[in-house]
Enzyme design. Structure first.
Site, PDB file in Angstrom:
ATOM      1  N   HIS A 141       5.620 -15.640  -0.025  1.00 19.70           N
ATOM      2  CA  HIS A 141       4.653 -14.834  -0.858  1.00 19.70           C
ATOM      3  C   HIS A 141       5.161 -14.818  -3.267  1.00 19.70           C
ATOM      4  O   HIS A 141       5.879 -13.629  -3.330  1.00 19.70           O
ATOM      5  CB  HIS A 141       4.708 -13.181  -0.492  1.00 19.70           C
ATOM      6  CG  HIS A 141       3.591 -12.411  -1.011  1.00 19.70           C
ATOM      7  ND1 HIS A 141       3.847 -11.473   0.188  1.00 19.70           N
ATOM      8  CD2 HIS A 141       3.204 -12.164  -2.133  1.00 19.70           C
ATOM      9  CE1 HIS A 141       1.778 -10.957  -1.203  1.00 19.70           C
ATOM     10  NE2 HIS A 141       1.932 -11.354  -2.246  1.00 19.70           N
TER      11      HIS A 141
ATOM     12  N   GLU B 283       5.195  -9.859   6.773  1.00 18.24           N
ATOM     13  CA  GLU B 283       5.986 -10.089   6.154  1.00 18.24           C
ATOM     14  C   GLU B 283       7.417  -8.843   6.311  1.00 18.24           C
ATOM     15  O   GLU B 283       7.159  -7.876   6.200  1.00 18.24           O
ATOM     16  CB  GLU B 283       5.664 -10.067   4.368  1.00 18.24           C
ATOM     17  CG  GLU B 283       4.118 -11.213   4.419  1.00 18.24           C
ATOM     18  CD  GLU B 283       4.349 -11.532   2.293  1.00 18.24           C
ATOM     19  OE1 GLU B 283       4.195 -10.350   1.839  1.00 18.24           O
ATOM     20  OE2 GLU B 283       3.130 -12.312   2.713  1.00 18.24           O
TER      21      GLU B 283
ATOM     22  N   ARG C 161      -3.822 -12.726   1.263  1.00 23.40           N
ATOM     23  CA  ARG C 161      -2.738 -11.820   2.051  1.00 23.40           C
ATOM     24  C   ARG C 161      -2.976 -12.061   3.413  1.00 23.40           C
ATOM     25  O   ARG C 161      -3.494 -12.239   4.035  1.00 23.40           O
ATOM     26  CB  ARG C 161      -3.238  -9.989   2.091  1.00 23.40           C
ATOM     27  CG  ARG C 161      -3.459  -9.431   0.841  1.00 23.40           C
ATOM     28  CD  ARG C 161      -1.652  -8.549   1.053  1.00 23.40           C
ATOM     29  NE  ARG C 161      -1.389  -8.211  -0.516  1.00 23.40           N
ATOM     30  CZ  ARG C 161      -1.075  -8.507  -1.254  1.00 23.40           C
ATOM     31  NH1 ARG C 161      -1.510  -9.531  -2.108  1.00 23.40           N
ATOM     32  NH2 ARG C 161      -1.168  -7.385  -2.719  1.00 23.40           N
TER      33      ARG C 161
HETATM   34  C1  DGY Z   1      -0.373  -8.923  -5.312  1.00 18.84           C
HETATM   35  O1  DGY Z   1      -0.441  -9.029  -7.063  1.00 18.84           O
HETATM   36  O2  DGY Z   1      -1.433  -8.748  -4.691  1.00 18.84           O
HETATM   37  C2  DGY Z   1       0.591 -10.023  -4.791  1.00 18.84           C
HETATM   38  O3  DGY Z   1       0.544 -10.497  -3.982  1.00 18.84           O
HETATM   39  C3  DGY Z   1       2.028 -10.243  -5.798  1.00 18.84           C
HETATM   40  O4  DGY Z   1       1.724 -10.635  -6.683  1.00 18.84           O
END
Ligand code: DGY
Length: 338
Positions: free
Chosen positions: A285, A267, A238
């Site tokens: 992402h 984002e 993240r």
């Molecule tokens: C998640 O699954 O947390 C990713 O960041 C998106 O697929």
């Protein structure tokens, strides 16, 4: 018995209507992902929502839609959802663990190789017509084979990254709150170290921890300054685990050699400074973005909804303590299946 209403806020790659749970009134979207305003205007009257990480499921949101009983996040991370508030309002929350480990680790390792070997930079150079001759010193990068990788977070995705690192004979260090089992450590030849030790000794640091109050800005000026000279940072977890302004400083001063990022603090906005730096690889992402994986994630979310509304507790609830309240709500709304 009534039919529960389900809102799916996103298109699903490889979608087939048979993926939708039977005996639900399903509302889906034809294109893209609903933004937060669209989500607000379309949630009323739904018993469940299947959404992605762009949906902000806040306390206010949950309070506004008392009919809502379940939020199925089509993601393994669920920092877009106020789980404490969901628990307070008796809303069960599920995520999609397990189905995206390989895709995400593949992307993390791709980013590692890309930044080490300057692949996007080399491609830009070639496409710009700058390539005039072979050169011994042309676009030389960093070797990967036999180097040390530090994994910050050693859950399923961290371990999948370790498995890939072994293929490059890398020494694997990891840090996280709890030590993994000896069996897991042996399987990946991984050594448990403190975060500081990991940062001081790793040539590549790859982030695989969830975003929580403890991990927000884990990579600040202090921690970045602990990284080895010439090291690289890879983040597919993240964005807010890394303080973007601190990272930019570390990149500009040459404290670290480069960064490869799939995730960003705000984002889809990306800091304009990052965009100007040559020593970064930036992608939007796409960690889990293979058609199969995205379909598997959606299927898991939808089948969790189906299970829950059939009275079977899904294994992937992040707040299982609300389960009995959920069952009572089903009964109160005449949604219990016999
Ligand atoms: C998640 O699954 O947390 C990713 O960041 C998106 O697929």
């Amino acid at each position: 018995m009534g039919r529960p209403a389900l809102l799916v806020t996103t298109v699903i790659p490889g979608f087939d209507p048979a993926m939708l749970p039977r005996n639900f009134d399903c509302r889906t979207t034809e294109v893209g992902v609903l933004n937060n305003d669209e989500l607000l205007s379309r949630t009323e009257g739904n018993d469940a929502v299947a959404c992605t990480l762009v949906s902000k499921i806040s306390a206010e949101f949950l309070q506004r839609f008392p009919r809502l009983k379940m939020v199925a996040n089509i993601a393994v991370g669920y920092d877009n959802i106020d789980v404490t508030a969901a628990t307070k309002y008796g809303v069960i929350v599920s995520n999609t663990p397990g189905v995206l480990d390989s895709a995400t680790a593949d992307l993390a390792f791709t980013l590692l190789l890309s930044i080490a070997r300057r692949i996007p930079e080399a491609e830009r150079y070639l496409r710009a017509g700058q390539w005039k001759s072979f050169g011994l010193d042309l676009l030389t990068g960093a070797g990967v084979f036999g180097k040390t990788i530090g994994l910050v977070g050693f859950g399923r995705i961290g371990q999948a990254m370790a498995a890939r690192s072994l293929g490059f004979s890398m020494r694997v260090l990891y840090s996280q709150r709890n030590r993994a089992s000896l069996e897991t450590e042996r399987k990946y030849g991984a050594t448990y170290v403190s975060l500081e030790e990991l940062l001081r000794n790793s040539d590549f640091v790859s982030v695989h921890c969830p975003l929580t109050a403890e991990t927000r800005y884990l990579f600040n000026d202090d921690r970045l300054s602990m990284m080895k000279e010439g090291a690289f940072l890879i983040n597919t977890a993240r964005g807010a685990v890394v303080e973007e302004s601190a990272l930019i400083r570390a990149l500009q001063t040459g404290k670290i050699a480069g960064a490869a990022l799939d995730v960003f603090e705000n984002e889809p906005a990306v800091s304009p400074h990052l965009l100007t730096l040559p020593n970064v690889v930036l992608v939007p992402h796409i960690g889990s973005a293979t058609t199969e994986t995205r379909k598997a994630m959606a299927l898991l979310a939808l089948s969790s909804i189906d299970k829950a509304f059939s009275g079977v507790q899904p294994e992937n609830l992040v707040n299982p303590e609300v389960w009995t309240i959920f069952l009572k709500k089903l009964a109160a709304d005449g949604l219990v299946r016999t």
